[in-house]
Motif scaffolding. Structure first.
Motif, PDB file in Angstrom:
ATOM      1  N   MET A 158       5.738  -9.151 -57.441  1.00  0.00           N
ATOM      2  CA  MET A 158       6.781  -8.440 -57.544  1.00  0.00           C
ATOM      3  C   MET A 158       7.764  -9.119 -58.616  1.00  0.00           C
ATOM      4  O   MET A 158       8.952  -8.528 -58.789  1.00  0.00           O
ATOM      5  CB  MET A 158       7.603  -8.333 -56.152  1.00  0.00           C
ATOM      6  N   GLY A 159       7.442 -10.118 -59.052  1.00  0.00           N
ATOM      7  CA  GLY A 159       8.317 -10.960 -60.285  1.00  0.00           C
ATOM      8  C   GLY A 159       9.336 -11.611 -59.280  1.00  0.00           C
ATOM      9  O   GLY A 159      10.013 -12.126 -60.070  1.00  0.00           O
ATOM     10  N   LYS A 160       8.899 -12.195 -58.255  1.00  0.00           N
ATOM     11  CA  LYS A 160       9.890 -13.241 -57.599  1.00  0.00           C
ATOM     12  C   LYS A 160       9.264 -14.492 -57.575  1.00  0.00           C
ATOM     13  O   LYS A 160       8.095 -14.915 -57.690  1.00  0.00           O
ATOM     14  CB  LYS A 160      10.111 -12.736 -56.213  1.00  0.00           C
ATOM     15  N   ASP A 161      10.172 -15.618 -57.346  1.00  0.00           N
ATOM     16  CA  ASP A 161       9.683 -16.640 -57.183  1.00  0.00           C
ATOM     17  C   ASP A 161       8.889 -17.291 -55.964  1.00  0.00           C
ATOM     18  O   ASP A 161       9.365 -16.440 -54.868  1.00  0.00           O
ATOM     19  CB  ASP A 161      10.780 -17.781 -57.225  1.00  0.00           C
ATOM     20  N   PRO A 162       7.876 -17.918 -55.869  1.00  0.00           N
ATOM     21  CA  PRO A 162       7.036 -18.178 -54.727  1.00  0.00           C
ATOM     22  C   PRO A 162       8.015 -19.008 -53.526  1.00  0.00           C
ATOM     23  O   PRO A 162       9.033 -19.825 -54.139  1.00  0.00           O
ATOM     24  CB  PRO A 162       5.988 -18.947 -55.265  1.00  0.00           C
ATOM     25  N   VAL A 163       7.871 -18.875 -52.520  1.00  0.00           N
ATOM     26  CA  VAL A 163       8.431 -19.584 -51.185  1.00  0.00           C
ATOM     27  C   VAL A 163       7.733 -20.647 -50.838  1.00  0.00           C
ATOM     28  O   VAL A 163       6.520 -20.419 -50.416  1.00  0.00           O
ATOM     29  CB  VAL A 163       9.030 -18.641 -50.522  1.00  0.00           C
ATOM     30  N   ASN A 164       8.135 -21.957 -50.575  1.00  0.00           N
ATOM     31  CA  ASN A 164       7.523 -22.992 -49.735  1.00  0.00           C
ATOM     32  C   ASN A 164       7.986 -22.832 -48.294  1.00  0.00           C
ATOM     33  O   ASN A 164       8.583 -23.311 -47.819  1.00  0.00           O
ATOM     34  CB  ASN A 164       7.936 -24.349 -50.312  1.00  0.00           C
ATOM     35  N   TRP A 165       6.984 -22.028 -47.697  1.00  0.00           N
ATOM     36  CA  TRP A 165       7.266 -21.653 -46.267  1.00  0.00           C
ATOM     37  C   TRP A 165       7.518 -22.684 -45.428  1.00  0.00           C
ATOM     38  O   TRP A 165       8.073 -22.662 -44.398  1.00  0.00           O
ATOM     39  CB  TRP A 165       6.261 -20.330 -45.923  1.00  0.00           C
ATOM     40  N   TYR A 166       6.284 -23.524 -45.481  1.00  0.00           N
ATOM     41  CA  TYR A 166       6.510 -24.957 -44.552  1.00  0.00           C
ATOM     42  C   TYR A 166       7.560 -25.785 -44.866  1.00  0.00           C
ATOM     43  O   TYR A 166       7.815 -26.841 -44.325  1.00  0.00           O
ATOM     44  CB  TYR A 166       5.167 -25.388 -44.655  1.00  0.00           C
ATOM     45  N   MET A 167       8.531 -25.301 -45.655  1.00  0.00           N
ATOM     46  CA  MET A 167       9.725 -26.029 -45.904  1.00  0.00           C
ATOM     47  C   MET A 167      11.076 -25.461 -45.854  1.00  0.00           C
ATOM     48  O   MET A 167      12.312 -25.815 -45.940  1.00  0.00           O
ATOM     49  CB  MET A 167       9.789 -27.005 -47.431  1.00  0.00           C
ATOM     50  N   GLU A 168      10.929 -24.307 -45.343  1.00  0.00           N
ATOM     51  CA  GLU A 168      12.037 -23.252 -44.950  1.00  0.00           C
ATOM     52  C   GLU A 168      12.317 -23.047 -43.721  1.00  0.00           C
ATOM     53  O   GLU A 168      11.516 -22.222 -43.020  1.00  0.00           O
ATOM     54  CB  GLU A 168      11.818 -22.126 -45.895  1.00  0.00           C
ATOM     55  N   PRO A 169      13.172 -23.698 -42.912  1.00  0.00           N
ATOM     56  CA  PRO A 169      13.282 -23.469 -41.426  1.00  0.00           C
ATOM     57  C   PRO A 169      13.956 -22.218 -40.953  1.00  0.00           C
ATOM     58  O   PRO A 169      13.437 -21.496 -39.860  1.00  0.00           O
ATOM     59  CB  PRO A 169      13.987 -24.642 -41.030  1.00  0.00           C
ATOM     60  N   LYS A 170      14.534 -21.532 -41.761  1.00  0.00           N
ATOM     61  CA  LYS A 170      15.052 -20.144 -41.558  1.00  0.00           C
ATOM     62  C   LYS A 170      14.083 -19.006 -41.245  1.00  0.00           C
ATOM     63  O   LYS A 170      14.529 -18.201 -40.458  1.00  0.00           O
ATOM     64  CB  LYS A 170      16.236 -19.744 -42.631  1.00  0.00           C
ATOM     65  N   TYR A 171      12.904 -19.223 -41.667  1.00  0.00           N
ATOM     66  CA  TYR A 171      12.021 -17.929 -41.426  1.00  0.00           C
ATOM     67  C   TYR A 171      11.370 -18.223 -40.075  1.00  0.00           C
ATOM     68  O   TYR A 171      10.760 -17.307 -39.723  1.00  0.00           O
ATOM     69  CB  TYR A 171      10.949 -17.924 -42.593  1.00  0.00           C
ATOM     70  N   TRP A 172      11.095 -19.635 -39.786  1.00  0.00           N
ATOM     71  CA  TRP A 172      10.021 -19.812 -38.609  1.00  0.00           C
ATOM     72  C   TRP A 172      10.528 -19.328 -37.121  1.00  0.00           C
ATOM     73  O   TRP A 172       9.492 -18.977 -36.444  1.00  0.00           O
ATOM     74  CB  TRP A 172       9.834 -21.325 -38.699  1.00  0.00           C
ATOM     75  N   VAL A 177       8.082 -16.402 -32.964  1.00  0.00           N
ATOM     76  CA  VAL A 177       8.163 -15.327 -32.037  1.00  0.00           C
ATOM     77  C   VAL A 177       7.110 -14.110 -32.333  1.00  0.00           C
ATOM     78  O   VAL A 177       6.505 -13.827 -31.260  1.00  0.00           O
ATOM     79  CB  VAL A 177       9.518 -14.788 -32.058  1.00  0.00           C
ATOM     80  N   PHE A 178       6.911 -14.067 -33.507  1.00  0.00           N
ATOM     81  CA  PHE A 178       6.028 -12.782 -33.810  1.00  0.00           C
ATOM     82  C   PHE A 178       4.498 -13.214 -33.285  1.00  0.00           C
ATOM     83  O   PHE A 178       3.817 -12.474 -32.793  1.00  0.00           O
ATOM     84  CB  PHE A 178       6.003 -12.591 -35.384  1.00  0.00           C
ATOM     85  N   MET A 179       4.112 -14.668 -33.821  1.00  0.00           N
ATOM     86  CA  MET A 179       2.804 -15.162 -33.382  1.00  0.00           C
ATOM     87  C   MET A 179       2.732 -14.956 -31.987  1.00  0.00           C
ATOM     88  O   MET A 179       1.507 -14.646 -31.441  1.00  0.00           O
ATOM     89  CB  MET A 179       2.735 -16.324 -33.895  1.00  0.00           C
ATOM     90  N   ASN A 257       7.678 -31.921 -41.053  1.00  0.00           N
ATOM     91  CA  ASN A 257       8.920 -32.617 -40.710  1.00  0.00           C
ATOM     92  C   ASN A 257      10.155 -31.668 -40.947  1.00  0.00           C
ATOM     93  O   ASN A 257      11.269 -31.757 -40.408  1.00  0.00           O
ATOM     94  CB  ASN A 257       8.854 -33.996 -41.576  1.00  0.00           C
ATOM     95  N   SER A 258      10.070 -30.906 -42.055  1.00  0.00           N
ATOM     96  CA  SER A 258      11.077 -29.924 -42.381  1.00  0.00           C
ATOM     97  C   SER A 258      11.295 -28.997 -41.299  1.00  0.00           C
ATOM     98  O   SER A 258      12.705 -28.525 -41.435  1.00  0.00           O
ATOM     99  CB  SER A 258      10.617 -29.193 -43.855  1.00  0.00           C
ATOM    100  N   LEU A 259      10.496 -28.739 -40.457  1.00  0.00           N
ATOM    101  CA  LEU A 259      10.557 -27.572 -39.442  1.00  0.00           C
ATOM    102  C   LEU A 259      11.054 -28.228 -37.886  1.00  0.00           C
ATOM    103  O   LEU A 259      10.913 -27.553 -36.975  1.00  0.00           O
ATOM    104  CB  LEU A 259       9.410 -26.847 -39.249  1.00  0.00           C
ATOM    105  N   PHE A 260      11.159 -29.597 -38.014  1.00  0.00           N
ATOM    106  CA  PHE A 260      11.557 -30.228 -36.871  1.00  0.00           C
ATOM    107  C   PHE A 260      12.635 -29.439 -35.869  1.00  0.00           C
ATOM    108  O   PHE A 260      12.271 -29.021 -34.702  1.00  0.00           O
ATOM    109  CB  PHE A 260      12.118 -31.534 -37.038  1.00  0.00           C
TER     110      PHE A 260
END
Length: 314
Positions: A158-172, A177-179, A257-260
């Motif tokens: 889609m032309g967007k930058d990749p996200v380091n999901w395991y370093m971004e607490p806001k998504y988890w 909850v979904f899992m 550790n970023s998701l602590f």
């Protein structure tokens, strides 16, 4: 008088049926004694400065008493508020969703005319329940990996930058909850479907004669008849509000550790304390969980009994 005493002797006489029921209950009784009652001796570790230098019993006996020092870290630690907030917050959401979503799906599947389609949907939704969290964490990694994850490949297309999901607490919080809902949905739905299948069909026949729609049948007939099971599942869930699924909060986030602040609960903290050999502190945390869980389940049952005595468990 003789007749009454004879009946009393008849009731107290050991019968073949009593032997069969005793043998049937014996494996479960032995299991509870070995794995539930005998381990309670280990609670003494929570009040001792447990040192590992020999056999278990000698360690317990020779370790010095520490009073309530092992409990202090749980409440005085800088991370105590974060851990307790995560445990209670996630469980509150899980309790609500684990009732609302399975009940809604059970009602919808229960209205299907094709029994084959209903069984197919049940099977598909039940399959994730049998997967271990290790397998699920690998599936999540395949989606969220920074280099080769499906999510980042989709973003790149889609032309967007990749996200380091395991370093971004806001998504988890949303991921966790979904899992949890995805994995436990099938089990909860089957419980409620079994309740629906046990409802006498004559009730629905009478409702159809009276002109009730499907929605009205579900609202005024099915849900009230399911109330007892729903309340029972709610009380049992509340009793585990201080416990979390260790695999969900440790395996899936991969102990990042970023998701602590968003993925660490009491169970994960206990495991990490065990890794640092502070066995007494880990035992104290588990003891607090057990006591608070017992209090919450009794409180929930008391509240339900005050509102509707017929729906209480005891």
């Amino acid at each position: 008088m003789d007749t009454k005493s004879g009946r009393r002797r008849l009731r107290t006489r050991w019968r073949t049926q009593d032997t069969e029921l005793t043998l049937l209950a014996l494996p479960t009784t032995i299991w509870y004694i070995l794995f539930c009652f005998l381990p309670m001796f280990g609670l003494i570790i929570a009040f001792k400065d447990f040192k590992i230098h020999g056999g278990f019993l000698s360690n317990v006996i020779h370790s010095e008493w520490s009073g309530f020092k092992n409990f202090e870290f749980l409440f005085k630690s800088n991370d105590a508020w974060v851990v307790i907030r995560n445990t209670l917050g996630y469980n509150a959401i899980f309790i609500v969703l684990s009732i609302v979503v399975p009940v809604a799906l059970a009602l919808m599947i229960g209205q299907l005319h094709s029994s084959k389609a209903g069984k197919a949907y049940q099977t598909i939704m039940f399959l994730p329940y049998f997967l271990s969290w290790v397998v699920v964490s690998a599936i999540v990694w395949a989606f969220l990996s920074f280099d080769k994850g499906i999510a980042n490949q989709f973003l790149a297309d889609m032309g967007k930058d990749p996200v380091n999901w395991y370093m971004e607490p806001k998504y988890w919080p949303y991921f966790l909850v979904f899992m949890n809902v995805w994995k436990g949905l099938g089990y909860g739905m089957v419980v409620y479907l079994a309740t629906i299948s046990g409802i006498d069909s004559t009730y629905y026949e009478a409702a159809v004669i009276d002109g009730a729609s499907k929605w009205q049948q579900a609202r005024y007939l099915t849900l009230p008849l399911m109330k007892l099971v729903i309340v029972m599942m709610f009380i049992l869930a509340v009793g585990r509000i201080f416990y979390t699924d260790f695999g969900l909060f440790f395996q899936v986030p991969r102990d990042s550790n970023s998701l602590f602040n968003v993925a660490t609960t009491i169970d994960v903290l206990v495991y990490k304390q065990l890794k640092t050999a502070t066995v007494g502190m880990a035992s104290a945390s588990a003891f607090v969980q057990s006591v608070l869980g017992c209090v919450t389940i009794l409180t929930a049952n008391w509240i339900v009994r005050r509102i509707d005595p017929d729906s209480a468990m005891m």
